[in-house]
Design a protein around this motif. Sequence first.
Motif, mmCIF file in Angstrom:
data_model
loop_
_atom_site.group_PDB
_atom_site.id
_atom_site.type_symbol
_atom_site.label_atom_id
_atom_site.label_comp_id
_atom_site.label_asym_id
_atom_site.label_seq_id
_atom_site.Cartn_x
_atom_site.Cartn_y
_atom_site.Cartn_z
ATOM 1 N N ASN A 70 15.660 -5.107 -8.737
ATOM 2 C CA ASN A 70 15.756 -3.986 -7.792
ATOM 3 C C ASN A 70 15.203 -4.345 -6.419
ATOM 4 N N GLY A 71 14.498 -5.463 -6.322
ATOM 5 C CA GLY A 71 13.896 -5.831 -5.046
ATOM 6 C C GLY A 71 12.917 -4.780 -4.580
ATOM 7 N N ALA A 72 12.022 -4.374 -5.456
ATOM 8 C CA ALA A 72 11.058 -3.322 -5.121
ATOM 9 C C ALA A 72 9.702 -3.682 -5.735
ATOM 10 N N ILE A 73 8.654 -3.278 -5.046
ATOM 11 C CA ILE A 73 7.302 -3.448 -5.599
ATOM 12 C C ILE A 73 6.934 -2.165 -6.339
ATOM 13 N N PRO A 74 6.008 -2.202 -7.277
ATOM 14 C CA PRO A 74 5.189 -3.330 -7.704
ATOM 15 C C PRO A 74 5.804 -4.114 -8.860
ATOM 16 N N VAL A 75 5.287 -5.352 -8.996
ATOM 17 C CA VAL A 75 5.616 -6.196 -10.148
ATOM 18 C C VAL A 75 4.307 -6.830 -10.612
ATOM 19 N N ASP A 84 4.952 -8.004 2.066
ATOM 20 C CA ASP A 84 5.264 -7.364 3.353
ATOM 21 C C ASP A 84 6.693 -6.817 3.298
ATOM 22 N N LEU A 85 6.790 -5.498 3.111
ATOM 23 C CA LEU A 85 8.118 -4.873 2.972
ATOM 24 C C LEU A 85 8.881 -4.944 4.298
ATOM 25 N N ALA A 86 8.164 -4.833 5.409
ATOM 26 C CA ALA A 86 8.823 -4.866 6.725
ATOM 27 C C ALA A 86 9.493 -6.215 6.956
ATOM 28 N N GLY A 106 0.802 -1.234 0.000
ATOM 29 C CA GLY A 106 0.000 0.000 0.000
ATOM 30 C C GLY A 106 0.824 1.267 0.000
ATOM 31 N N THR A 107 1.763 1.342 -0.928
ATOM 32 C CA THR A 107 2.594 2.530 -1.080
ATOM 33 C C THR A 107 2.138 3.282 -2.335
ATOM 34 N N SER A 108 2.762 4.430 -2.559
ATOM 35 C CA SER A 108 2.406 5.216 -3.738
ATOM 36 C C SER A 108 2.662 4.429 -5.040
ATOM 37 N N ASN A 109 3.825 3.807 -5.124
ATOM 38 C CA ASN A 109 4.150 3.047 -6.340
ATOM 39 C C ASN A 109 3.255 1.819 -6.473
ATOM 40 N N GLY A 110 3.025 1.146 -5.350
ATOM 41 C CA GLY A 110 2.150 -0.026 -5.366
ATOM 42 C C GLY A 110 0.742 0.357 -5.779
ATOM 43 N N MET A 111 0.273 1.479 -5.244
ATOM 44 C CA MET A 111 -1.088 1.926 -5.547
ATOM 45 C C MET A 111 -1.218 2.338 -7.011
ATOM 46 N N ARG A 112 -0.161 2.899 -7.579
ATOM 47 C CA ARG A 112 -0.212 3.293 -8.999
ATOM 48 C C ARG A 112 -0.549 2.070 -9.868
ATOM 49 N N ALA A 113 0.112 0.949 -9.566
ATOM 50 C CA ALA A 113 -0.126 -0.274 -10.355
ATOM 51 C C ALA A 113 -1.523 -0.815 -10.097
ATOM 52 N N TYR A 164 8.117 -4.718 -14.090
ATOM 53 C CA TYR A 164 8.196 -3.871 -12.901
ATOM 54 C C TYR A 164 8.299 -2.423 -13.367
ATOM 55 N N GLN A 165 8.411 -1.494 -12.412
ATOM 56 C CA GLN A 165 8.298 -0.040 -12.599
ATOM 57 C C GLN A 165 6.814 0.308 -12.740
ATOM 58 N N SER A 166 6.310 0.983 -11.713
ATOM 59 C CA SER A 166 4.865 1.228 -11.648
ATOM 60 C C SER A 166 4.326 2.003 -12.848
ATOM 61 N N THR A 167 5.117 2.918 -13.386
ATOM 62 C CA THR A 167 4.599 3.705 -14.516
ATOM 63 C C THR A 167 4.602 2.877 -15.799
ATOM 64 N N ALA A 168 5.570 1.960 -15.909
ATOM 65 C CA ALA A 168 5.552 1.032 -17.050
ATOM 66 C C ALA A 168 4.320 0.133 -16.955
ATOM 67 N N GLU A 174 9.978 -9.305 2.238
ATOM 68 C CA GLU A 174 9.506 -10.272 1.237
ATOM 69 C C GLU A 174 9.883 -9.874 -0.190
ATOM 70 N N HIS A 175 10.288 -8.595 -0.362
ATOM 71 C CA HIS A 175 10.682 -8.117 -1.692
ATOM 72 C C HIS A 175 12.173 -8.352 -1.967
ATOM 73 N N LYS A 176 12.857 -8.995 -1.033
ATOM 74 C CA LYS A 176 14.299 -9.237 -1.218
ATOM 75 C C LYS A 176 14.609 -10.733 -1.316
ATOM 76 N N THR A 177 13.593 -11.568 -1.397
ATOM 77 C CA THR A 177 13.827 -13.014 -1.506
ATOM 78 C C THR A 177 14.346 -13.333 -2.911
HETATM 79 N N1 LIG Z 1 10.482 3.539 -9.671
HETATM 80 C C1 LIG Z 1 9.929 2.372 -9.029
HETATM 81 C C2 LIG Z 1 10.089 2.508 -7.527
HETATM 82 C C3 LIG Z 1 9.708 1.245 -6.798
HETATM 83 C C4 LIG Z 1 9.922 1.402 -5.305
HETATM 84 O O1 LIG Z 1 10.800 2.157 -4.856
HETATM 85 N N2 LIG Z 1 9.114 0.674 -4.531
HETATM 86 C C5 LIG Z 1 9.240 0.768 -3.084
HETATM 87 C C6 LIG Z 1 7.902 0.841 -2.410
HETATM 88 S S1 LIG Z 1 7.029 2.296 -2.892
HETATM 89 C C7 LIG Z 1 9.936 -0.452 -2.568
HETATM 90 O O2 LIG Z 1 9.607 -1.557 -2.910
HETATM 91 N N3 LIG Z 1 10.935 -0.195 -1.723
HETATM 92 C C8 LIG Z 1 11.619 -1.252 -1.061
HETATM 93 C C9 LIG Z 1 13.092 -1.154 -1.263
HETATM 94 O O3 LIG Z 1 13.522 -0.461 -2.182
HETATM 95 O O4 LIG Z 1 13.777 -1.821 -0.505
HETATM 96 C C10 LIG Z 1 8.465 2.196 -9.445
HETATM 97 O O5 LIG Z 1 7.842 3.166 -9.891
HETATM 98 O O6 LIG Z 1 7.936 1.079 -9.365
#
Ligand SMILES: N[C@@H](CCC(=O)N[C@@H](CS)C(=O)NCC(=O)O)C(=O)O
Length: 204
Positions: A49-54, A32-34, A8-15, A69-73, A37-40
């Motif tokens: 990049n180990g980041a959501i969303p995908v 669960d970023l805390a 439920g972040t800005s990038n996650g919500m965009r997707a 990945y990349q929310s805007t893509a 789970e995004h680094k497995t």
């Molecule tokens: N530019 C990327 C940014 C993705 C991003 O930074 N996601 C954050 C959550 S909003 C994340 O997963 N951060 C965890 C981390 O980087 O460890 C996108 O638009 O998807």
Amino acid sequence: MIDLYAAGTSNGMRARIALEECGLAYTYHPVDLAKGEHKTPQFLAMNPNGAIPVIVDRDGPDGKPLTLYQSTAILLYAAEKSGKFLPRDPAGRAAALQALMGASTDVTPMFGAVTLASRAKEPHPPTVQLFKERLRAMFQVWDGLLAKTPYAAGAEITVADLSLYAGYWRTQGALPDVVAGLPNLERWAKEMAARPAIQRAVKV
Ligand SMILES: N[C@@H](CCC(=O)N[C@@H](CS)C(=O)NCC(=O)O)C(=O)O
């Protein structure tokens, strides 16, 4: 069917807003970023990049699975796949892309800068304040633009509104003072929030 891995972040919500608004069927997999789970290894195989969303679209181009990945893509992929929210005329499309970049590459990263600076091991309050002021200045510009047009890029709702709402929603929730007292932005946000697809998306 599309699998969405997000939080439920800005990038996650965009997707998520993109899939809901474009009417694409998807299964939501909360990450669960805390808990990291995004680094497995499994997650990193989808996004190094180990980041959501995908998203994983099992019915991607040419009927083949597509991982993205990349929310805007993801937002643009959903818009193109559904044929919605991207004006066809070149001037309208250019305006929509300009507004989209403002929402995706200015607003959300600046919100991220405020969040990261606030959570630093040794926070530096003037830096946090500087980023907050910069974020508010961006929303002030949006407020001025939305005084002249109903939507982010003109008379019709586009990908830019979907992206901007993700950033607004997150900022309004976490830093309400940053978006307070901006009447045109508020008018637009109320209209966006009333959309059934947005209401489904923000039910995290
Ligand atoms: N530019 C990327 C940014 C993705 C991003 O930074 N996601 C954050 C959550 S909003 C994340 O997963 N951060 C965890 C981390 O980087 O460890 C996108 O638009 O998807």
